[in-house]
Design a protein around this motif. Structure first.
Motif, mmCIF file in Angstrom:
data_model
loop_
_atom_site.group_PDB
_atom_site.id
_atom_site.type_symbol
_atom_site.label_atom_id
_atom_site.label_comp_id
_atom_site.label_asym_id
_atom_site.label_seq_id
_atom_site.Cartn_x
_atom_site.Cartn_y
_atom_site.Cartn_z
ATOM 1 N N PHE A 169 -15.608 25.234 29.103
ATOM 2 C CA PHE A 169 -15.418 23.880 28.572
ATOM 3 C C PHE A 169 -14.067 23.821 27.866
ATOM 4 C CE2 PHE A 169 -20.062 23.827 28.962
ATOM 5 C CZ PHE A 169 -20.234 22.606 29.601
ATOM 6 N N LEU A 170 -13.340 22.740 28.081
ATOM 7 C CA LEU A 170 -11.983 22.591 27.571
ATOM 8 C C LEU A 170 -11.910 21.374 26.655
ATOM 9 C CD1 LEU A 170 -10.211 22.923 31.045
ATOM 10 C CD2 LEU A 170 -10.706 24.806 29.449
ATOM 11 N N PHE A 171 -11.371 21.562 25.466
ATOM 12 C CA PHE A 171 -11.143 20.447 24.543
ATOM 13 C C PHE A 171 -9.646 20.343 24.304
ATOM 14 C CE2 PHE A 171 -15.391 22.063 23.850
ATOM 15 C CZ PHE A 171 -16.129 20.908 24.067
ATOM 16 N N MET A 172 -9.083 19.180 24.611
ATOM 17 C CA MET A 172 -7.636 19.006 24.697
ATOM 18 C C MET A 172 -7.211 17.727 24.007
ATOM 19 S SD MET A 172 -7.753 19.777 28.783
ATOM 20 C CE MET A 172 -9.294 18.877 28.896
ATOM 21 N N SER A 173 -5.915 17.627 23.721
ATOM 22 C CA SER A 173 -5.398 16.380 23.162
ATOM 23 C C SER A 173 -3.927 16.234 23.498
ATOM 24 C CB SER A 173 -5.588 16.338 21.641
ATOM 25 O OG SER A 173 -5.250 15.067 21.133
ATOM 26 N N ASP A 174 -3.494 14.977 23.594
ATOM 27 C CA ASP A 174 -2.072 14.653 23.672
ATOM 28 C C ASP A 174 -1.584 14.575 22.231
ATOM 29 O OD1 ASP A 174 0.349 13.110 23.594
ATOM 30 O OD2 ASP A 174 -0.025 12.504 25.665
ATOM 31 N N LEU A 175 -0.856 15.598 21.789
ATOM 32 C CA LEU A 175 -0.507 15.724 20.378
ATOM 33 C C LEU A 175 0.449 14.640 19.908
ATOM 34 C CD1 LEU A 175 -0.158 19.607 20.150
ATOM 35 C CD2 LEU A 175 -2.183 18.199 19.807
ATOM 36 N N GLU A 176 1.340 14.202 20.784
ATOM 37 C CA GLU A 176 2.274 13.153 20.389
ATOM 38 C C GLU A 176 1.565 11.807 20.243
ATOM 39 O OE1 GLU A 176 5.586 13.199 23.073
ATOM 40 O OE2 GLU A 176 6.440 15.020 22.175
ATOM 41 N N GLN A 177 0.690 11.480 21.190
ATOM 42 C CA GLN A 177 -0.085 10.247 21.086
ATOM 43 C C GLN A 177 -1.006 10.291 19.868
ATOM 44 O OE1 GLN A 177 -0.382 7.266 23.015
ATOM 45 N NE2 GLN A 177 1.665 7.950 23.631
ATOM 46 N N LEU A 178 -1.586 11.443 19.617
ATOM 47 C CA LEU A 178 -2.480 11.613 18.478
ATOM 48 C C LEU A 178 -1.746 11.311 17.178
ATOM 49 C CD1 LEU A 178 -5.272 12.587 17.441
ATOM 50 C CD2 LEU A 178 -4.346 14.913 17.465
ATOM 51 N N GLU A 179 -0.550 11.855 17.044
ATOM 52 C CA GLU A 179 0.200 11.632 15.809
ATOM 53 C C GLU A 179 0.695 10.188 15.700
ATOM 54 O OE1 GLU A 179 3.271 13.786 12.839
ATOM 55 O OE2 GLU A 179 2.761 14.741 14.729
ATOM 56 N N GLU A 180 1.094 9.620 16.827
ATOM 57 C CA GLU A 180 1.561 8.233 16.801
ATOM 58 C C GLU A 180 0.462 7.294 16.305
ATOM 59 O OE1 GLU A 180 2.646 4.880 20.109
ATOM 60 O OE2 GLU A 180 3.538 6.870 20.397
ATOM 61 N N LYS A 181 -0.775 7.565 16.691
ATOM 62 C CA LYS A 181 -1.877 6.664 16.358
ATOM 63 C C LYS A 181 -2.588 7.030 15.061
ATOM 64 C CE LYS A 181 -2.682 5.637 21.249
ATOM 65 N NZ LYS A 181 -2.564 4.174 21.214
ATOM 66 N N ARG A 182 -2.575 8.299 14.681
ATOM 67 C CA ARG A 182 -3.354 8.723 13.517
ATOM 68 C C ARG A 182 -2.525 9.458 12.470
ATOM 69 N NH1 ARG A 182 -6.086 5.370 14.837
ATOM 70 N NH2 ARG A 182 -8.204 5.398 15.659
ATOM 71 N N GLY A 183 -1.241 9.686 12.740
ATOM 72 C CA GLY A 183 -0.441 10.456 11.803
ATOM 73 C C GLY A 183 -0.836 11.924 11.850
ATOM 74 N N PRO A 184 -0.188 12.774 11.033
ATOM 75 C CA PRO A 184 -0.517 14.203 11.048
ATOM 76 C C PRO A 184 -1.980 14.510 10.738
ATOM 77 C CG PRO A 184 1.565 13.846 9.933
ATOM 78 C CD PRO A 184 0.969 12.483 10.177
ATOM 79 N N ARG A 185 -2.671 13.577 10.031
ATOM 80 C CA ARG A 185 -4.096 13.808 9.738
ATOM 81 C C ARG A 185 -4.932 13.815 11.016
ATOM 82 N NH1 ARG A 185 -6.281 13.095 4.499
ATOM 83 N NH2 ARG A 185 -8.556 13.227 4.422
ATOM 84 N N GLY A 186 -4.410 13.213 12.072
ATOM 85 C CA GLY A 186 -5.127 13.205 13.335
ATOM 86 C C GLY A 186 -5.440 14.601 13.856
ATOM 87 N N TYR A 187 -4.639 15.590 13.446
ATOM 88 C CA TYR A 187 -4.915 16.974 13.865
ATOM 89 C C TYR A 187 -6.283 17.417 13.356
ATOM 90 C CZ TYR A 187 -3.574 21.732 15.239
ATOM 91 O OH TYR A 187 -3.484 22.956 15.856
ATOM 92 N N ARG A 188 -6.621 16.988 12.146
ATOM 93 C CA ARG A 188 -7.945 17.329 11.604
ATOM 94 C C ARG A 188 -9.041 16.703 12.463
ATOM 95 N NH1 ARG A 188 -7.463 16.314 5.054
ATOM 96 N NH2 ARG A 188 -5.235 16.763 4.803
ATOM 97 N N TYR A 189 -8.849 15.435 12.847
ATOM 98 C CA TYR A 189 -9.865 14.757 13.661
ATOM 99 C C TYR A 189 -10.106 15.523 14.961
ATOM 100 C CZ TYR A 189 -8.303 10.644 10.887
ATOM 101 O OH TYR A 189 -7.935 9.772 9.909
ATOM 102 N N ALA A 190 -9.005 15.858 15.635
ATOM 103 C CA ALA A 190 -9.130 16.479 16.953
ATOM 104 C C ALA A 190 -9.738 17.876 16.870
ATOM 105 C CB ALA A 190 -7.763 16.532 17.635
ATOM 106 N N MET A 191 -9.245 18.685 15.941
ATOM 107 C CA MET A 191 -9.710 20.064 15.864
ATOM 108 C C MET A 191 -11.136 20.162 15.322
ATOM 109 S SD MET A 191 -7.303 21.956 17.143
ATOM 110 C CE MET A 191 -7.592 23.633 16.581
ATOM 111 N N MET A 192 -11.464 19.390 14.291
ATOM 112 C CA MET A 192 -12.852 19.426 13.801
ATOM 113 C C MET A 192 -13.801 18.815 14.826
ATOM 114 S SD MET A 192 -12.841 18.920 9.644
ATOM 115 C CE MET A 192 -11.667 17.566 9.485
ATOM 116 N N GLY A 193 -13.334 17.771 15.531
ATOM 117 C CA GLY A 193 -14.161 17.187 16.588
ATOM 118 C C GLY A 193 -14.434 18.187 17.699
ATOM 119 N N ALA A 194 -13.409 18.953 18.080
ATOM 120 C CA ALA A 194 -13.596 20.001 19.091
ATOM 121 C C ALA A 194 -14.559 21.068 18.576
ATOM 122 C CB ALA A 194 -12.252 20.621 19.454
ATOM 123 N N GLY A 195 -14.455 21.404 17.285
ATOM 124 C CA GLY A 195 -15.383 22.376 16.697
ATOM 125 C C GLY A 195 -16.818 21.888 16.730
#
Length: 507
Positions: free
Chosen positions: A426-452
């Motif tokens: 199973f693969l959990f992935m994200s477009d990091l540039e789009q993520l930051e554009e829409k959620r700012g650097p805090r978006g990294y927390r959303y993506a990584m904790m969501g994958a967890g």
């Protein structure tokens, strides 16, 4: 050196490259403690009362959130919730001591996650702030008084109802960075997601309404818990909404806690600070309003199936381990064997990943558009090998490219070749540039904790179905992205392998 203040920069800075991996010896004399203790404060031992529920975890996931406020709760109920969220499940000899398995997965078994609770009306327990000690299934009181108004006022947006209980999830940096150095922030977030998913499943099984928030005033919540935010930080809140409105509640003044409470976050005699961890976490402190649509993030990933196929209605497996027994049987098992997987078991896994995927921002799935899900298949009855994308919201999947990619991905995962015998990656992935554009650097927390969260769910599903499972956060990042076919801005965040195992014990 330029500061690490963006998602992409941090992820690239901590990427592994095959020919640039420096040697790293572990400092065993300064191995961090994995249990937090407060000297001089007598703990409150909770009742040991995890019930036998014999529930099917698939049915639990399908139930969803009850949605209404809770008028009250008692100490026994709280004890059950904590026991189903984070507990010891077994022990094994380790030299002259014992190693204790836990109900939530953790990279390197370093367990950086801690849980605090704020109570506001729990029968049998005075209102206040408590730390939950997994080692004794106990609570240590750190503050007295009703602090629910403080919590409600520092959620973003503020909560309209006063919480009966708030669960605060933190991470102690050095526990993971002792081994993984600057890359450890990835594991802080993934491991916290593992514990959050256990709480979410426990609440759903017990029929208790709850809300998840990754958005809050970091400094104020850290101050509430008495944290030294150079060593330990708040990452997420979960709360049980009560029936009282927070509109006219007072915002209590919060004093600094004594140094001996703050110093409980020191877990080794000689701790090393890694600037990249502090910088990316600091960059993520501002919360961005959720006005921007995240639904189109997978459109930028480079994964575009020609056709989609709807998931079939769930075909129940012949035999499952019920909940909470599957929680206690959860392990990272690597002893995969090359054997076919039944098609209905495979589709049961996919279906369970799609359950509760709603855009509601008050549930953990409200953050699920910060990442997207794919899978690589091998040796599944009647199913083509290849790389697929899973549309969790629409309950459908699409073939991105056909072929045998499992062994190549095992090589990309630091040549851990036992991975090539798994049936699914199973693969959990994200477009990091789009993520930051829409959620700012805090978006990294959303993506990584969501994958967890999704990773822990797969662990429990695998335990329920008698399968092996192991999460992988260590891989050559560019190699993995190239195998999948991701765009330059997109990266693999987490891989979770599932498959048939030998009858011999796993790891």
């Amino acid at each position: 050196m330029e500061k690490i203040n963006s998602i992409y920069r941090y992820h690239q800075h901590t990427s592994y490259e095959r020919r640039k991996m420096a040697g790293h010896r572990l400092d065993w004399q300064n191995q961090p403690s994995v249990c937090k203790e407060y000297n001089g404060i007598d703990p409150i031992v909770l009742p040991d009362n995890i019930p036998s529920m014999s529930l099917d975890i698939f049915k639990i996931l399908k139930k969803g959130d009850p949605g209404q406020g809770l008028p009250h709760m008692d100490l026994e109920q709280l004890s059950v919730i904590l026991g189903l969220t984070y507990t010891f499940t077994a022990r094994a000899s380790q030299g002259d001591d014992f190693f204790y398995y836990r109900s939530a997965a953790s990279a390197g078994a370093l367990y950086p996650t801690e849980i605090y609770i704020v109570t506001g009306g729990v029968k049998g327990l005075d209102d206040g702030l408590y730390h939950f000690g997994i080692h004794g299934h106990c609570l240590t009181r750190l503050r007295t008084g009703d602090l629910s108004g403080f919590v409600a006022g520092h959620l973003i947006p503020p909560s309209g109802a006063l919480p009966v209980i708030t669960f605060l999830f933190t991470s102690i940096f050095f526990r993971s960075s002792w081994k993984y150095r600057e890359r450890a922030y990835r594991y802080h977030l993934l491991d916290t997601g593992h514990v959050i998913e256990n709480l979410s499943i426990a609440m759903t099984a017990l029929g208790i309404p709850f809300r998840i928030s990754y958005d809050f005033a970091d400094r104020n919540i850290n101050r509430l818990a008495g944290l030294d935010d150079q060593k330990e930080v708040s990452l997420a809140l979960a709360y049980i909404p009560g029936l009282k409105s927070s509109e006219n509640s007072c915002m209590p003044m919060i004093s600094l806690l004594p140094d001996d409470i703050k110093n409980a976050g020191i877990v080794s005699d000689r701790e090393i600070e890694y600037p990249a961890i502090l910088e990316i976490h600091e960059a993520g402190k501002p919360a961005v309003p959720k006005g921007n649509n995240m639904n189109d993030i997978s459109d930028h990933a480079g994964l575009s199936p020609e056709t989609w196929a709807a998931l079939p209605d769930r075909l129940p497996a012949d035999k499952t381990v019920t909940y909470p027994d599957c929680l206690f049987k959860r392990r990272s098992r690597r002893n995969f064997v090359t054997a076919p997987m039944d098609r209905k078991i495979f589709f049961s896994l996919l279906e369970a990943l799609c359950m509760d995927d709603t855009p509601d921002p008050h549930t953990r799935s409200g953050y699920s558009h910060s990442f997207y899900t794919g899978f690589i298949t091998a040796n599944i009855d009647g199913f083509d090998q290849g790389i697929y994308i899973l549309d969790r919201e629409q309950r459908r999947f699409g073939l991105v490219k056909k072929g045998d990619f499992i062994e190549r991905m095992a090589h990309a995962c630091l040549d851990q070749m036992w991975l090539k015998s798994a049936n699914i990656h199973f693969l959990f992935m994200s477009d990091l540039e789009q993520l930051e554009e829409k959620r700012g650097p805090r978006g990294y927390r959303y993506a990584m904790m969501g994958a967890g969260c999704m990773g822990e769910r797969i662990y429990l599903l695998a335990a329920s179905l008698g399968l092996g499972c192991c999460g992988i956060g260590a891989f050559y990042d560019q190699e993995a992205a190239d195998i999948i076919g991701l765009t330059n801005a997109s990266r693999l965040l987490y891989l979770v392998a599932v498959g048939r195992t030998s009858p011999h014990p796993g790891y």
